[in-house]
Write an enzyme that holds these catalytic residues in place. Sequence first.
Site, PDB file in Angstrom:
ATOM      1  N   LEU A  15      46.600  28.243  22.730  1.00 36.21           N
ATOM      2  CA  LEU A  15      45.304  28.584  21.987  1.00 36.21           C
ATOM      3  C   LEU A  15      44.188  28.703  22.893  1.00 36.21           C
ATOM      4  O   LEU A  15      43.328  29.859  22.831  1.00 36.21           O
ATOM      5  CB  LEU A  15      45.144  27.634  20.675  1.00 36.21           C
ATOM      6  CG  LEU A  15      44.065  27.979  20.007  1.00 36.21           C
ATOM      7  CD1 LEU A  15      43.946  29.595  19.406  1.00 36.21           C
ATOM      8  CD2 LEU A  15      43.904  26.982  18.882  1.00 36.21           C
ATOM      9  N   GLU A  35      51.515  30.422  31.950  1.00 34.18           N
ATOM     10  CA  GLU A  35      51.845  29.422  30.534  1.00 34.18           C
ATOM     11  C   GLU A  35      53.273  29.153  30.768  1.00 34.18           C
ATOM     12  O   GLU A  35      54.196  29.947  31.173  1.00 34.18           O
ATOM     13  CB  GLU A  35      51.739  30.325  29.187  1.00 34.18           C
ATOM     14  CG  GLU A  35      52.531  29.648  28.205  1.00 34.18           C
ATOM     15  CD  GLU A  35      52.057  28.262  27.954  1.00 34.18           C
ATOM     16  OE1 GLU A  35      50.749  28.025  27.824  1.00 34.18           O
ATOM     17  OE2 GLU A  35      52.886  27.244  27.661  1.00 34.18           O
ATOM     18  N   GLN A 115      48.722  28.881  14.368  1.00 30.10           N
ATOM     19  CA  GLN A 115      48.912  29.206  15.807  1.00 30.10           C
ATOM     20  C   GLN A 115      49.977  30.178  15.974  1.00 30.10           C
ATOM     21  O   GLN A 115      49.790  31.341  16.951  1.00 30.10           O
ATOM     22  CB  GLN A 115      48.902  28.033  16.683  1.00 30.10           C
ATOM     23  CG  GLN A 115      47.731  27.629  17.242  1.00 30.10           C
ATOM     24  CD  GLN A 115      47.858  26.413  17.958  1.00 30.10           C
ATOM     25  OE1 GLN A 115      47.427  25.299  17.462  1.00 30.10           O
ATOM     26  NE2 GLN A 115      48.570  26.164  19.314  1.00 30.10           N
ATOM     27  N   TYR A 218      46.541  15.550   1.868  1.00 29.42           N
ATOM     28  CA  TYR A 218      46.931  14.429   2.160  1.00 29.42           C
ATOM     29  C   TYR A 218      47.856  13.487   1.318  1.00 29.42           C
ATOM     30  O   TYR A 218      47.605  13.629   0.157  1.00 29.42           O
ATOM     31  CB  TYR A 218      45.839  13.468   2.611  1.00 29.42           C
ATOM     32  CG  TYR A 218      44.674  14.007   3.807  1.00 29.42           C
ATOM     33  CD1 TYR A 218      45.134  13.442   4.978  1.00 29.42           C
ATOM     34  CD2 TYR A 218      43.843  15.006   3.481  1.00 29.42           C
ATOM     35  CE1 TYR A 218      44.359  14.049   6.144  1.00 29.42           C
ATOM     36  CE2 TYR A 218      43.069  15.624   4.518  1.00 29.42           C
ATOM     37  CZ  TYR A 218      43.387  15.039   5.826  1.00 29.42           C
ATOM     38  OH  TYR A 218      42.517  15.708   6.879  1.00 29.42           O
TER      39      TYR A 218
HETATM   40  C1  FAD Z   1      49.795  18.750  12.994  1.00 26.10           C
HETATM   41  C2  FAD Z   1      48.824  19.631  13.782  1.00 26.10           C
HETATM   42  C3  FAD Z   1      47.801  20.241  13.029  1.00 26.10           C
HETATM   43  C4  FAD Z   1      46.561  20.750  13.591  1.00 26.10           C
HETATM   44  N1  FAD Z   1      45.831  21.462  12.887  1.00 26.10           N
HETATM   45  C5  FAD Z   1      44.432  22.047  13.401  1.00 26.10           C
HETATM   46  C6  FAD Z   1      43.790  23.034  12.531  1.00 26.10           C
HETATM   47  O1  FAD Z   1      44.238  23.305  11.705  1.00 26.10           O
HETATM   48  N2  FAD Z   1      42.755  23.372  13.237  1.00 26.10           N
HETATM   49  C7  FAD Z   1      42.274  23.099  14.889  1.00 26.10           C
HETATM   50  O2  FAD Z   1      41.419  23.642  15.470  1.00 26.10           O
HETATM   51  N3  FAD Z   1      43.296  22.365  15.321  1.00 26.10           N
HETATM   52  C8  FAD Z   1      44.384  21.735  14.670  1.00 26.10           C
HETATM   53  N4  FAD Z   1      45.100  20.988  15.539  1.00 26.10           N
HETATM   54  C9  FAD Z   1      45.092  20.712  16.920  1.00 26.10           C
HETATM   55  C10 FAD Z   1      45.500  21.946  17.790  1.00 26.10           C
HETATM   56  O3  FAD Z   1      46.769  22.224  17.591  1.00 26.10           O
HETATM   57  C11 FAD Z   1      45.021  21.702  19.224  1.00 26.10           C
HETATM   58  O4  FAD Z   1      43.865  21.350  19.309  1.00 26.10           O
HETATM   59  C12 FAD Z   1      45.096  22.846  20.106  1.00 26.10           C
HETATM   60  O5  FAD Z   1      46.623  23.414  19.930  1.00 26.10           O
HETATM   61  C13 FAD Z   1      44.869  22.605  21.587  1.00 26.10           C
HETATM   62  O6  FAD Z   1      45.192  24.112  22.318  1.00 26.10           O
HETATM   63  P1  FAD Z   1      45.287  23.872  24.077  1.00 26.10           P
HETATM   64  O7  FAD Z   1      45.563  25.282  24.312  1.00 26.10           O
HETATM   65  O8  FAD Z   1      43.866  23.252  24.576  1.00 26.10           O
HETATM   66  O9  FAD Z   1      46.383  22.667  24.276  1.00 26.10           O
HETATM   67  P2  FAD Z   1      47.839  23.084  23.786  1.00 26.10           P
HETATM   68  O10 FAD Z   1      48.106  24.068  22.727  1.00 26.10           O
HETATM   69  O11 FAD Z   1      48.612  21.874  24.104  1.00 26.10           O
HETATM   70  O12 FAD Z   1      48.530  24.199  25.181  1.00 26.10           O
HETATM   71  C14 FAD Z   1      48.440  23.585  26.670  1.00 26.10           C
HETATM   72  C15 FAD Z   1      49.431  24.809  27.155  1.00 26.10           C
HETATM   73  O13 FAD Z   1      49.470  24.556  28.495  1.00 26.10           O
HETATM   74  C16 FAD Z   1      50.543  24.622  29.052  1.00 26.10           C
HETATM   75  N5  FAD Z   1      50.833  24.023  30.512  1.00 26.10           N
HETATM   76  C17 FAD Z   1      50.868  22.678  30.605  1.00 26.10           C
HETATM   77  N6  FAD Z   1      50.826  22.550  32.061  1.00 26.10           N
HETATM   78  C18 FAD Z   1      50.972  23.716  32.406  1.00 26.10           C
HETATM   79  C19 FAD Z   1      51.276  24.068  33.799  1.00 26.10           C
HETATM   80  N7  FAD Z   1      51.355  23.448  34.907  1.00 26.10           N
HETATM   81  N8  FAD Z   1      51.658  25.748  34.197  1.00 26.10           N
HETATM   82  C20 FAD Z   1      51.738  26.328  33.032  1.00 26.10           C
HETATM   83  N9  FAD Z   1      51.422  26.020  31.770  1.00 26.10           N
HETATM   84  C21 FAD Z   1      51.091  24.632  31.335  1.00 26.10           C
HETATM   85  C22 FAD Z   1      51.681  23.998  28.007  1.00 26.10           C
HETATM   86  O14 FAD Z   1      53.051  24.789  28.156  1.00 26.10           O
HETATM   87  C23 FAD Z   1      50.924  24.343  26.683  1.00 26.10           C
HETATM   88  O15 FAD Z   1      51.295  25.681  26.131  1.00 26.10           O
HETATM   89  C24 FAD Z   1      46.468  20.464  14.933  1.00 26.10           C
HETATM   90  C25 FAD Z   1      47.211  19.833  15.639  1.00 26.10           C
HETATM   91  C26 FAD Z   1      48.098  19.337  15.266  1.00 26.10           C
HETATM   92  C27 FAD Z   1      49.242  18.442  15.766  1.00 26.10           C
END
Ligand code: FAD
Length: 539
Positions: A15, A35, A115, A218
């Site tokens: 995301l 990714e 997502q 909830y």
């Molecule tokens: C059950 C649940 C419900 C949620 N609901 C909401 C909601 O309604 N609204 C909201 O805003 N947030 C929500 N969240 C939170 C949200 O999902 C996260 O904050 C968000 O996905 C974070 O995105 P990110 O891209 O920072 O991290 P991530 O989604 O963790 O992505 C990180 C990416 O980096 C990649 N990566 C890591 N290391 C490497 C590397 N060395 N080389 C290549 N790729 C790598 C991984 O494969 C991963 O795909 C929810 C979370 C959960 C668990």
Amino acid sequence: MADLDVPVLVVGGSLVGMSTALLLGHHGVRALAVEHHRGTAIHPRAAQITQRTMEILRAVGIESIVREKSGEQFVQDGAVVAVETLAGRELGSFIANLNDGIRDVSPCERVFISQSLLEPLLKSRAEELGADLRFATDVVSCEQDGSGITAQIEHRDTGKVETVRAAYAVAADGAHSRMRDRLGIATRGRGVFSRSVTIYFRADIGPLLRGRNYSVIYVNNRTLRGFFRFEKPFERGFLAVNAIGDPENPVTDVAASATEAQCVEWVRTALGADDVPITIESVMPWNAEAASAERYQDGRLFLAGDAAHVMPPNGGFGGNTGVQDAQNLAWKLALVLQGQAEPELLATYDAERRPVGEFTTEQAYSRYVTRTAPYLGTAGLQPVAPDLNIELGYGYSSSAVCRDADESPLHDSPRETKGRPGTRAPHLWLRRDGERISTLDLFGRNFVFLAAPDAGTWCDSVRAVSRQLAMPVDLHRVGADGLHDPEHALLDAYGLTSTGILLVRPDGFVAWRSKTPTGSPSAVAAALAQATARHTLVS
Ligand SMILES: Cc1cc2nc3c(=O)[nH]c(=O)nc-3n(C[C@H](O)[C@H](O)[C@H](O)COP(=O)(O)OP(=O)(O)OC[C@H]3O[C@@H](n4cnc5c(N)ncnc54)[C@H](O)[C@@H]3O)c2cc1C
């Protein structure tokens, strides 16, 4: 010699990484995002998308398609409630309708889209804007020197290793960020308070909903504490479980006992129906935690999204906060790379985003405790602030904002920020060429001077400065040049006098507001110089 020479390397393409690549593309920078996974998200995870995120998506041209797709997946405008079981007693209501009472503050609405559906839309727009997205690829090393970043990326299937040279890198590699760890950046906060699971399942949920429109449900009973989310046509959904057993003294290592049979039992209990067939599709463990990185920047490397702040999902803030990070950083990187701002501007990313990340993380924790885990206690707990203040009313204090030290509080109602420097420029409906547009539609790419009807002298000064600048600057005088304010609302909404003017940054935040009725070109140049960390802009 590098195989790939790119302006910005984004580590992680979920995301936040995808949004970073997209927003960089929007500002004319073709980033490389790498990714690990083979494609965009397969699990729904984030679904509650705030008005602010929708405003950002509007600026990059995908608000309509996101809205359209969201309606295919979820019934919108649902409630956020607590129940003992879905079939049983309702315990309380947190939000009656996601969009009631908030439509006046934005041209956009809150939507529910997971997502797994949103990321492909981000991907296709990012690619249109020139981003190079590499899936099934790991960043295996990343070092910086005085002039750039050198990283090795390795394709998971072919084993092919390539060397990347970039001017800057953004670590959007999630809560367990290896990049953050390699940089030795510690996190602080409340740590992990549950090893939770999300159970994705199929079941005939429709009859149990009895026509009620719930976005988040909830579930609090003597067996478990967590929350449900259901997609149309109510044949599938997920149950997140944060705690099981005695509500006063629960077991929080839920993942340890999440066998398939146990997950069926938990879903059955939460539904409150013994006779509904349930099929478990998958079970995803995750840590419920609240922590923030101590720094968001290390030289040419920046942390964004969960790598910078991880919070419980209560409130739906995590992913949205990460998209805001991406938006704050993208225009700054672009201007620096394009020679229109000094690298010192990049230090304002940490100064502006870290306090917002910390506050939002604490607010998510307060919602976790009050909605799901009262046993954690209220000592040191922040009072729950209104959602709208968190989503739209966050403010910035940094050297790139011309504000008085005692001016705005960090968080405020978006109805009260009124164009104060450091806050989001408010939404107002205007008319241009017979069409209704939002003030926000004027922002999003260049610096914008927004002038009140009688600010002719200021406008002359802006034009004089613009002629000497290498960077494009937009000027809009409301009440002139075909731009109308039918409700005469500008002056109050933006805290302007009729001769006033203000400067809005490419991220839609006010950088400067005039304090005098007229001003020379040097006053205009000084405001722009401060907003771009340049010592002088025009000679
Ligand atoms: C059950 C649940 C419900 C949620 N609901 C909401 C909601 O309604 N609204 C909201 O805003 N947030 C929500 N969240 C939170 C949200 O999902 C996260 O904050 C968000 O996905 C974070 O995105 P990110 O891209 O920072 O991290 P991530 O989604 O963790 O992505 C990180 C990416 O980096 C990649 N990566 C890591 N290391 C490497 C590397 N060395 N080389 C290549 N790729 C790598 C991984 O494969 C991963 O795909 C929810 C979370 C959960 C668990």
